[in-house]
Design a protein around this motif. Structure first.
Motif, PDB file in Angstrom:
ATOM      1  N   GLU B 141       0.637  -0.883   0.451  1.00  0.00           N
ATOM      2  CA  GLU B 141      -0.123   0.155   0.050  1.00  0.00           C
ATOM      3  C   GLU B 141       0.919   0.915   0.056  1.00  0.00           C
ATOM      4  O   GLU B 141       2.080   1.494   0.714  1.00  0.00           O
ATOM      5  CB  GLU B 141      -0.574   0.259   1.140  1.00  0.00           C
ATOM      6  CG  GLU B 141      -1.916  -0.825   1.153  1.00  0.00           C
ATOM      7  CD  GLU B 141      -2.284  -1.091   2.586  1.00  0.00           C
ATOM      8  OE1 GLU B 141      -3.016  -0.100   3.124  1.00  0.00           O
ATOM      9  OE2 GLU B 141      -2.365  -2.292   3.057  1.00  0.00           O
ATOM     10  N   ALA B 142       0.296   2.484  -0.296  1.00  0.00           N
ATOM     11  CA  ALA B 142       0.523   3.714  -0.745  1.00  0.00           C
ATOM     12  C   ALA B 142       2.030   3.621   0.725  1.00  0.00           C
ATOM     13  O   ALA B 142       0.995   3.842   2.179  1.00  0.00           O
ATOM     14  CB  ALA B 142       0.353   4.446  -1.188  1.00  0.00           C
ATOM     15  N   GLY B 143       2.961   4.172   1.040  1.00  0.00           N
ATOM     16  CA  GLY B 143       3.581   4.437   2.022  1.00  0.00           C
ATOM     17  C   GLY B 143       3.763   3.270   3.241  1.00  0.00           C
ATOM     18  O   GLY B 143       4.064   3.935   3.988  1.00  0.00           O
ATOM     19  N   LYS B 144       3.781   2.395   2.590  1.00  0.00           N
ATOM     20  CA  LYS B 144       3.834   1.060   4.044  1.00  0.00           C
ATOM     21  C   LYS B 144       4.996   0.153   2.765  1.00  0.00           C
ATOM     22  O   LYS B 144       4.762   0.501   1.932  1.00  0.00           O
ATOM     23  CB  LYS B 144       2.328   0.645   3.849  1.00  0.00           C
ATOM     24  CG  LYS B 144       1.742   1.138   4.457  1.00  0.00           C
ATOM     25  CD  LYS B 144       0.791   0.174   5.736  1.00  0.00           C
ATOM     26  CE  LYS B 144      -0.049   0.805   6.886  1.00  0.00           C
ATOM     27  NZ  LYS B 144      -1.780   0.318   5.814  1.00  0.00           N
ATOM     28  N   PRO B 145       6.091  -0.283   4.038  1.00  0.00           N
ATOM     29  CA  PRO B 145       6.787  -1.338   3.449  1.00  0.00           C
ATOM     30  C   PRO B 145       6.004  -2.597   2.096  1.00  0.00           C
ATOM     31  O   PRO B 145       4.481  -2.857   3.461  1.00  0.00           O
ATOM     32  CB  PRO B 145       7.754  -1.772   4.479  1.00  0.00           C
ATOM     33  CG  PRO B 145       6.744  -1.898   6.041  1.00  0.00           C
ATOM     34  CD  PRO B 145       5.856  -0.318   5.593  1.00  0.00           C
ATOM     35  N   VAL B 146       6.980  -2.845   1.698  1.00  0.00           N
ATOM     36  CA  VAL B 146       6.427  -3.883   0.562  1.00  0.00           C
ATOM     37  C   VAL B 146       5.939  -5.369   1.360  1.00  0.00           C
ATOM     38  O   VAL B 146       5.076  -5.973   1.585  1.00  0.00           O
ATOM     39  CB  VAL B 146       7.320  -4.267  -0.505  1.00  0.00           C
ATOM     40  CG1 VAL B 146       7.156  -5.544  -0.894  1.00  0.00           C
ATOM     41  CG2 VAL B 146       7.337  -3.144  -1.418  1.00  0.00           C
ATOM     42  N   MET B 147       7.278  -5.808   2.958  1.00  0.00           N
ATOM     43  CA  MET B 147       7.739  -7.109   3.159  1.00  0.00           C
ATOM     44  C   MET B 147       7.415  -6.127   4.558  1.00  0.00           C
ATOM     45  O   MET B 147       7.884  -5.184   5.174  1.00  0.00           O
ATOM     46  CB  MET B 147       8.452  -7.743   3.171  1.00  0.00           C
ATOM     47  CG  MET B 147       7.646  -8.858   1.861  1.00  0.00           C
ATOM     48  SD  MET B 147       8.730 -10.055   1.016  1.00  0.00           S
ATOM     49  CE  MET B 147       9.826  -8.914  -0.733  1.00  0.00           C
ATOM     50  N   PRO B 148       7.298  -7.414   5.341  1.00  0.00           N
ATOM     51  CA  PRO B 148       7.856  -7.102   7.511  1.00  0.00           C
ATOM     52  C   PRO B 148       9.190  -6.413   6.642  1.00  0.00           C
ATOM     53  O   PRO B 148      10.432  -7.671   6.635  1.00  0.00           O
ATOM     54  CB  PRO B 148       7.673  -8.470   8.362  1.00  0.00           C
ATOM     55  CG  PRO B 148       6.367  -9.203   7.173  1.00  0.00           C
ATOM     56  CD  PRO B 148       6.485  -8.890   5.805  1.00  0.00           C
ATOM     57  N   GLY B 149       9.269  -6.131   8.678  1.00  0.00           N
ATOM     58  CA  GLY B 149      10.793  -5.553   8.803  1.00  0.00           C
ATOM     59  C   GLY B 149      11.350  -4.358   7.273  1.00  0.00           C
ATOM     60  O   GLY B 149      12.137  -3.676   7.811  1.00  0.00           O
TER      61      GLY B 149
END
Lengths: 275, 230
Positions: B141-149
């Motif tokens: 999502e926009a502004g969120k990391p693609v994967m954890p960490g």
């Protein structure tokens, strides 16, 4: 079940009757039945194998359509509207020079020695084409959009395809003749809107496709460029622009002869090194 | 059996007997061929075959390569910006090790005729069957990391621009620590469930070496009077 038994019994009695009447030529029923059973089994197994292989092939064909493989090295050629051109890599120009690109936006040819950072970067301002082309040489896909036509939701859709995704970059391209233009080294596809399914198909076919970009394994990182991206130049290149077959090959001390750029000139061995 | 009896009594049926025996031999050969084909069927083959798209092996290599690439990117920023030998050494170790591992994974993916990175837009879907960690697939999502960490674009920009010295070193350690911790469940899942032994080995190796680095970074943060990111 009853009828099955009945036929078998009938058949046995018929066989018995026949063997008693035509005693001279009894048929080896046991062997024949065994052979038929074996043949039937073989046919069944072959048929099953064929259907399995066929189903598998159909499934793989659908999956593989936009996936580069040994046998389908450039799936993008099946995209409606794709433009494919063959460009030589590794020809560089100075930061002050322009290249007289043969396409707009360009998707191959001489370029700046600094590649535009392509680590999933959304460039808010338009970027100098000479740097973007070098990003393509490293296997990136560049989505260019016309900032007058692509905004809000459409732009947000393009951003989710790029931001944080390695080997992707997005930038506005003022004066673009279509709302969206996708570039990969030697490949271009222009589309009208951000929902066009060919956008993902283009990316699937060409992103870091080792068959289609010159410098396999090259990095997209360039912090220096990212800190201060070279701005887009709107004016047309002048007469002093580097032609498409120009530029300096990194491996050479002198400009290449135009005819066979991949063959090193035989005479240069005697040239004394400068400095 | 029946044919034997008849043959002994009647020499004229020799041709028929030959035919029947030939047919039987042919049938047995056909059966053998069919069985041979059966054991080579797609899907029923064993270890040596390329893993299927969407398998743990393919998914892990694609997603971990992408996760690693950002680790390398951050480590390279530390090589550019930090003056602390301790940080520079750790950054070199992370960048060179992870780049080498990315090369292995991408090489395998190429042999398997798979994309060298996940282009589906849905990450870690291969961990769905888990239920172990309850991570499941993630969609960017926009502004969120693609994967954890993983760090966001904003965090990376801050890393490039934060004041050099202690501020940079601490922020870098915080981001890298979170990056290592976030990637661990992927390596853990793959080390337990990957189909190919060499994929398992690599995942297991990552898990062990990264947990050692995680401890080291916690120490480094404590030494600088700082805490991990919440």
């Amino acid at each position: 079940m009853t009828s099955g038994k009945k036929t078998k019994a009938t058949r046995n009695s018929v066989a018995a009757a026949r063997s008693s009447v035509v005693a001279s030529k009894p048929k080896p029923w046991g062997t024949i039945i065994a052979v038929i059973a074996v043949l039937g089994l073989a046919a069944g197994v072959f048929g099953y194998a064929y259907s399995q292989i066929h189903a598998n092939n159909v499934k793989e064909a659908a999956l593989a359509k936009w996936k580069p493989t040994d046998t389908n090295k450039d799936p993008s050629t099946q995209l409606a509207g794709i433009v494919v051109k063959d460009y030589k890599g590794s020809r560089h120009v100075e930061p002050t020079q322009r290249v007289a690109y043969d396409q707009s936006p360009a998707f191959g040819g001489p370029h700046d020695a600094q590649w535009a950072d392509c680590t999933g970067v959304v460039y808010d301002k338009a970027v100098r084409t000479e740097n973007m082309v070098h990003g393509l040489e490293h296997g990136a896909v560049w989505i260019a959009y016309n900032p007058d036509q692509v905004k809000d939701d459409a732009l947000a859709k393009l951003k989710t395809k790029v931001e944080g995704i390695p080997y992707m970059m997005l930038s506005p391209f003022p004066g673009l003749d279509k709302p969206i233009s996708l570039q990969s080294w030697g490949h271009q596809l222009k589309v009208e809107n951000a929902d066009d399914e060919r956008i993902d198909q283009f990316i699937s076919s060409l992103l870091r496709n080792a068959n289609t970009y010159p410098e396999v394994g090259a990095s997209c990182e360039n912090s220096q460029f990212l800190a201060n991206p070279a701005p887009f130049v709107a004016e047309k290149p002048g007469a002093d622009a580097v032609p498409m077959d120009g530029g300096k090959d990194d491996s050479q001390t002198q400009p290449q002869p135009q005819q066979n750029p991949s063959t090193p000139p035989s005479g240069t061995a005697s040239t004394p090194p400068s400095s | 059996m029946t044919s034997d009896e008849t043959a002994s009594g009647r020499p004229a049926s020799g041709v028929a007997r030959t035919l029947v025996i030939s047919a039987a031999v042919l049938a047995v050969l056909l059966l053998g061929a069919a069985v041979g084909l059966l054991v080579k069927l797609p899907g029923s083959t064993g270890d040596s075959a390329a893993p299927a798209s969407g398998s743990v092996d393919v998914g892990f290599c694609q997603d971990m390569a992408m996760h690693h690439l950002q680790g390398i990117q951050m480590a390279n920023i530390a090589r550019d910006r930090s003056a602390d030998p301790e940080i520079r050494q750790l950054a070199f170790d992370i960048a060179s090790t992870q780049l080498e591992q990315v090369g292995r994974m991408k090489g395998w993916l190429m042999m398997w005729n798979e994309h060298e990175q996940n282009i589906s837009g849905v990450y870690m879907k291969w961990m769905d069957a888990a239920g172990i960690h309850g991570h499941g697939a993630t969609t960017p999502e926009a502004g969120k990391p693609v994967m954890p960490g993983m760090a966001t674009t904003e965090e990376l920009t801050k890393l490039r621009t934060v004041a050099a010295g202690r501020d940079f070193d601490v922020y870098w350690l915080q981001l890298m620590l979170r990056h290592h911790v976030g990637g661990a469940p992927m390596a853990e899942y793959a080390s337990a469930t990957a189909g190919l032994p060499f994929v398992k080995t690599l995942a297991d190796n990552m898990l062990k070496s990264q947990s050692a680095e995680t401890d080291l970074m916690k120490d480094y943060l404590a030494k600088r009077g700082a805490a991990p990111l919440p």
